[in-house]
Design a protein around this motif. Structure first.
Motif, short mmCIF file in Angstrom:
data_model
loop_
_atom_site.label_atom_id
_atom_site.label_comp_id
_atom_site.label_asym_id
_atom_site.label_seq_id
_atom_site.Cartn_x
_atom_site.Cartn_y
_atom_site.Cartn_z
N CYS A 164 -19.03 12.40 -7.92
CA CYS A 164 -17.78 11.89 -7.32
C CYS A 164 -17.99 11.37 -5.90
CB CYS A 164 -16.73 13.00 -7.28
SG CYS A 164 -16.50 13.90 -8.81
N GLY A 165 -19.21 11.03 -5.53
CA GLY A 165 -19.47 10.77 -4.12
C GLY A 165 -19.64 9.33 -3.73
N ILE A 204 -10.43 14.54 -2.45
CA ILE A 204 -10.55 15.21 -3.75
C ILE A 204 -10.23 16.69 -3.61
CG2 ILE A 204 -12.13 15.81 -5.61
CD1 ILE A 204 -13.59 13.19 -5.11
N LYS A 205 -10.74 17.32 -2.55
CA LYS A 205 -10.45 18.74 -2.33
C LYS A 205 -8.95 18.97 -2.17
CE LYS A 205 -14.85 19.78 0.01
NZ LYS A 205 -15.46 20.18 1.31
N GLN A 206 -8.32 18.13 -1.36
CA GLN A 206 -6.90 18.31 -1.10
C GLN A 206 -6.06 18.09 -2.36
OE1 GLN A 206 -6.46 19.39 1.98
NE2 GLN A 206 -4.31 19.85 1.60
N LYS A 211 -15.28 10.47 1.33
CA LYS A 211 -13.92 11.00 1.38
C LYS A 211 -13.75 12.23 0.50
CE LYS A 211 -11.57 6.76 2.84
NZ LYS A 211 -11.15 7.33 4.13
N ALA A 212 -14.67 13.15 0.64
CA ALA A 212 -14.63 14.39 -0.15
C ALA A 212 -13.34 15.16 0.08
CB ALA A 212 -15.83 15.26 0.20
N PRO A 269 -11.42 7.82 -2.49
CA PRO A 269 -12.66 7.67 -3.26
C PRO A 269 -12.36 7.13 -4.65
CG PRO A 269 -12.06 9.99 -3.07
CD PRO A 269 -11.12 9.23 -2.19
N LYS A 270 -13.31 6.43 -5.21
CA LYS A 270 -13.12 5.79 -6.51
C LYS A 270 -12.63 6.74 -7.60
CE LYS A 270 -15.75 3.10 -9.92
NZ LYS A 270 -17.08 2.54 -10.25
N PRO A 271 -13.16 7.96 -7.72
CA PRO A 271 -12.68 8.86 -8.78
C PRO A 271 -11.21 9.23 -8.66
CG PRO A 271 -14.80 9.62 -7.92
CD PRO A 271 -14.31 8.56 -6.99
#
Length: 301
Positions: free
Chosen positions: A4-5, A57-59, A53-54, A19-21
């Motif tokens: 996912c990076g 995804i976490k949020q 933009k990790a 992020p794209k995912p």
């Protein structure tokens, strides 16, 4: 294990802000659709290889709203919510920041410690949607005793292949869809030993897979069913249109009919005919059994 990076530069209309995912298809991001696909087959322990933009995804998962894609009952002055279904209550998700500029091979190496004790694991690029019967892919991997197995599909693009003579004259031109060309779809089954074929800084499908070919430890399952990759804005629009028309073959958790032993989907009319046939056989067996039970016993003298 889900990669996912990446920055998703070919989808910059969205990936400059998320992020794209995390680009949506319907109510949920494409990452969720991929995870839901695996969860449908019972694989609910995820490792997310994060990068660009990790935090987004976490949020998203920290603030996950079950109501967005599930039916629920709203009642009382306090507007209490009773969910009629749930998506991720039994998922286990490990979030690992593997760097914003790393390649797939480097991201895989970065999460190796989290795979200790897992002889075989699954991996995916998280930008492709598919209706393949996942157990068939795993079964091929096990039967061939492979170190790595991946899904291959025919290209969905509309370009043509060209064959030319040395002087420049064209001897053949064909639609790529009519050729015997197959591409990597990114649905992987990997053994723990794959790490012994990898070197620092290498891309997974380049050098390591070539070593596996030499060792005859690489396999691929050809899939002729649905596959779509959300790699460009045009492809995202096509998936949005399919979702709006409720034509979502990748949503096996909603659409999957009863399957044959080979994994092929039975159409409703085929399934009805088979059910009627099975019922007739069962009735016939019961009638035959009753006739035997009611028949007069033979006595010998």
């Amino acid at each position: 294990m889900l990669f996912c990076g990446g920055m998703g530069m070919r989808l910059r209309e969205y990936s400059e802000s998320i992020p794209k995912p995390m680009v949506d298809i319907g109510y949920r991001p494409v990452l969720w659709h991929v995870m839901k696909y695996y969860a449908h087959f019972g694989h609910k322990d995820f490792i997310l290889c994060l990068g660009w933009k990790a935090d987004v995804i976490k949020q998203y998962f920290l603030e996950y709203d079950e109501c967005a894609s599930n039916d629920f009952v709203l009642s009382g002055d306090d507007k209490s919510v009773d969910l009629l279904a749930s998506d991720i209550h039994d998922w286990r998700i490990t979030f690992v920041d593997t760097g914003a500029t790393k390649c797939i091979g480097e991201r895989l190496k970065a999460v190796e410690p989290y795979l200790e004790g897992e002889q075989t694991f699954l991996a995916n690029y998280t930008d492709g949607l598919c209706d393949v019967h996942l157990p068939n892919l795993i079964d091929l991997h096990e039967r061939r005793n492979s170190v790595a197995t991946f899904l291959s599909v025919q290209p969905t693009q509309s370009f043509h292949t060209v064959v030319t003579e040395p002087e420049g004259s064209v001897s053949r031109i064909d639609s790529v869809k009519d050729s015997d060309l197959w591409i990597n779809a990114g649905f992987f089954v990997l053994d723990q030993s794959v790490f012994s074929y990898m070197r620092n800084g290498e891309e997974l499908v380049e050098q390591p897979f070539r070593r596996l070919i030499e060792a005859e430890k690489l396999s691929s399952l050809r899939h002729e069913g649905f596959f779509a990759c959300m790699d460009t804005f045009k492809e995202k629009q096509l998936l949005d249109d399919m979702y709006a028309r409720s034509e979502t073959p990748w949503e096996l958790w909603k659409n999957e009919s009863r399957r044959t032993d080979s994994g092929a989907v039975e159409e409703p009319e085929d399934r009805l005919a088979r059910d009627v046939s099975e019922l007739a056989d069962e009735v016939g067996q019961r009638v035959g059994l009753n006739e035997v039970n009611s028949a007069p016993s033979l006595q010998t003298t």
